[in-house]
Design an enzyme around this catalytic site. Structure first.
Site, PDB file in Angstrom:
ATOM      1  N   LYS A  72     -52.491  64.145 -67.245  1.00 12.14           N
ATOM      2  CA  LYS A  72     -53.606  64.601 -66.431  1.00 12.14           C
ATOM      3  C   LYS A  72     -53.104  64.951 -65.034  1.00 12.14           C
ATOM      4  CE  LYS A  72     -58.328  63.087 -65.203  1.00 12.14           C
ATOM      5  NZ  LYS A  72     -59.334  62.023 -65.420  1.00 12.14           N
ATOM      6  N   SER A 145     -63.815  63.103 -66.646  1.00  9.95           N
ATOM      7  CA  SER A 145     -63.118  64.183 -65.971  1.00  9.95           C
ATOM      8  C   SER A 145     -61.852  64.564 -66.723  1.00  9.95           C
ATOM      9  CB  SER A 145     -62.734  63.742 -64.547  1.00  9.95           C
ATOM     10  OG  SER A 145     -61.766  62.691 -64.597  1.00  9.95           O
ATOM     11  N   SER A 169     -64.624  58.675 -68.315  1.00 13.79           N
ATOM     12  CA  SER A 169     -63.871  59.924 -68.402  1.00 13.79           C
ATOM     13  C   SER A 169     -62.750  59.955 -69.420  1.00 13.79           C
ATOM     14  CB  SER A 169     -63.311  60.280 -67.021  1.00 13.79           C
ATOM     15  OG  SER A 169     -64.358  60.552 -66.130  1.00 13.79           O
TER      16      SER A 169
END
Length: 456
Positions: A72, A145, A169
């Site tokens: 990420k 997210s 998330s």
């Protein structure tokens, strides 16, 4: 991931071949999916060649050696920009690797790119960024997210990805994209070199095609770290070696009222099928009563807000004009919160954590939905700001376990009538990740939801 790793170790497939194939797939699909903030093609090819050369010399680093994965775009990779979903002008070139990135490299993994995320890992994408697109149906939500990690894993653009979870998330994107998401105990993975949203709520975890793969990734990145004194000192189990122990006699807690109150029929049916599957595998179900989560959910936003204000203190005052409206609003909320109100939140949070801790001593894991309704459309998401009751409903099964720091695993559990994936979650006591991987692997040994792929 585990299967490819075995082939690479036996030199039946080269890491270079696997990496080239993924880069070709990314080139084909990324223009539509927008899963990546950055594709590190040249670095990945160099790492693949190095992995193949080491294996040829008899140097074996473990089951992740030569396997292409993604991280990420909160995580530092030395010499590469870290965007954290922020405006382009706020991206910074990292001068060192995050601890988890260093450990992935030490394990011989190939880092194929950095996945896209919402702004600052909060709830909305910055206007300058094209949000990732759901590979099952572009009209539907990808979760937040860690949406890029979920999309990339589901679409076969990587064999697994690093993700994070502050309010849901890992779990929302795992369910929305039909992959497995492992949110470990808070502190199980070092946060050194990972951009913060809210320090005491941020959990660094993994997303993959299976529970075994998610456990393999976690085993590589977890552990104590001199650079992060909040990282837990407890030894890291070999999650992969424990994954085939089965669930016979495992005590699974169910709060029937909490799991079904205002839950749609498809979600309820998925939960019932999961219960039936675990029962057939030999697990024992125990009736429990989950502590009331209403206040914990209400406290999550101001708790996150004040920690986000701290995380962005150095840049927000100087670059406020580059922040999106939603992240700005949460930072302003945090800046306005009084010390007295924050202390009350901390005390309520500690009490709630204690109640959940006590409950989890009576069982091995708990089974709950990830969300109480079917997958959300993008239109549903765009209207969330005007529907606070819907937001609280979405957070019902996720935020509480970030407030307490307990580990969870999200498993694909079925599909809606429209062909969208759904997921459920298991929750374990503190440092109970091995149980989650074991239970997930058992469930996936007799089901095929995790083997369904959205794209050819």
């Amino acid at each position: 991931m585990t299967e490819l790793g075995r082939h690479i170790a036996r030199r039946e497939i080269s890491s270079l071949e696997a990496t080239q194939a993924l880069l070709a797939r990314i080139a084909k699909l990324e223009p539509e999916l927008h899963a990546f903030a950055l594709v590190t093609a040249d670095r990945a090819l160099d790492q693949a060649r190095a992995a193949d050369a080491e294996i040829a010399r008899g140097i074996h680093r473990g089951p992740l050696q030569g396997v292409p994965i993604a991280v990420k775009d909160l995580c530092w990779i030395a010499g590469a920009p870290t965007g954290a979903g922020m405006a382009p002008g706020l991206r910074r070139i990292a001068t060192e690797d995050a601890t988890l990135v260093r450990r992935l490299k030490q394990a011989g993994a190939v880092l194929i790119g950095k996945t896209e995320l919402s702004e600052g890992a909060y709830s909305d994408h910055h206007a300058a960024i094209t949000p990732p697109s759901n590979p099952w149906n572009a009209d539907y939500w990808t979760g937040i997210s860690s949406s890029g990690s979920g999309v990339a894993t589901a679409a076969g653009l990587c064999y697994g990805a690093i993700a994070s979870d502050t309010g849901g998330s890992i779990r929302w994107p795992a369910a929305a994209n039909g992959v497995t998401g492992l949110k470990p105990s808070w502190g199980r993975v070092s946060r050194h070199g990972v951009a913060e949203l809210a320090a005491s709520l941020d959990h660094i975890g993994t997303m993959a095609r299976s529970a075994k793969d998610a456990g393999l990734l976690l085993g590589v990145i977890a552990g104590s770290d001199d650079r992060d004194p909040t990282a837990l000192q407890d030894p890291v189990p070999d999650y992969l070696s424990l994954a085939d122990d089965g669930v016979k006699g495992l005590r699974i807690g169910i709060d029937a009222d909490w799991n079904t109150a205002d839950v749609n029929d498809e979600t309820a049916s998925m939960i019932a099928n999961a219960i039936a599957t675990f029962t057939a595998l030999g697990a024992e179900f125990v009736a429990i009563r989950m502590p009331d989560v209403t206040q914990a959910i209400a406290d999550w936003t101001p708790n996150c807000a004040i920690e986000a204000a701290v995380a962005h203190e150095a840049t927000y005052a100087k670059h406020k004009d580059q922040y999106g409206a939603i992240l700005s609003a949460v930072i302003e909320t945090g800046r306005a919160l009084s010390a007295t109100d924050y202390q009350k939140i901390l005390l309520r949070r500690a009490e709630f954590r204690g109640r959940v801790n006590a409950l989890l001593t009576t069982i091995d894991v708990m089974l709950t939905p990830v969300q109480p309704f079917a997958p959300l459309t993008l239109a549903d998401i765009q209207s969330l700001g005007a529907q606070p009751a819907l937001i609280a409903k979405l957070q019902r099964y996720t935020c509480p376990f970030d407030m307490t720091g307990h580990p969870t695993i999200t498993l694909p559990g079925g599909f809606t009538a429209q062909g969208l994936p759904m997921g459920f979650q298991l929750v374990a006591p503190h440092l109970g990740e091995a149980r989650l991987v074991r239970a997930g692997a058992a469930f996936q040994s007799v089901t095929s939801w995790h083997q369904q792929h959205p794209l050819a």
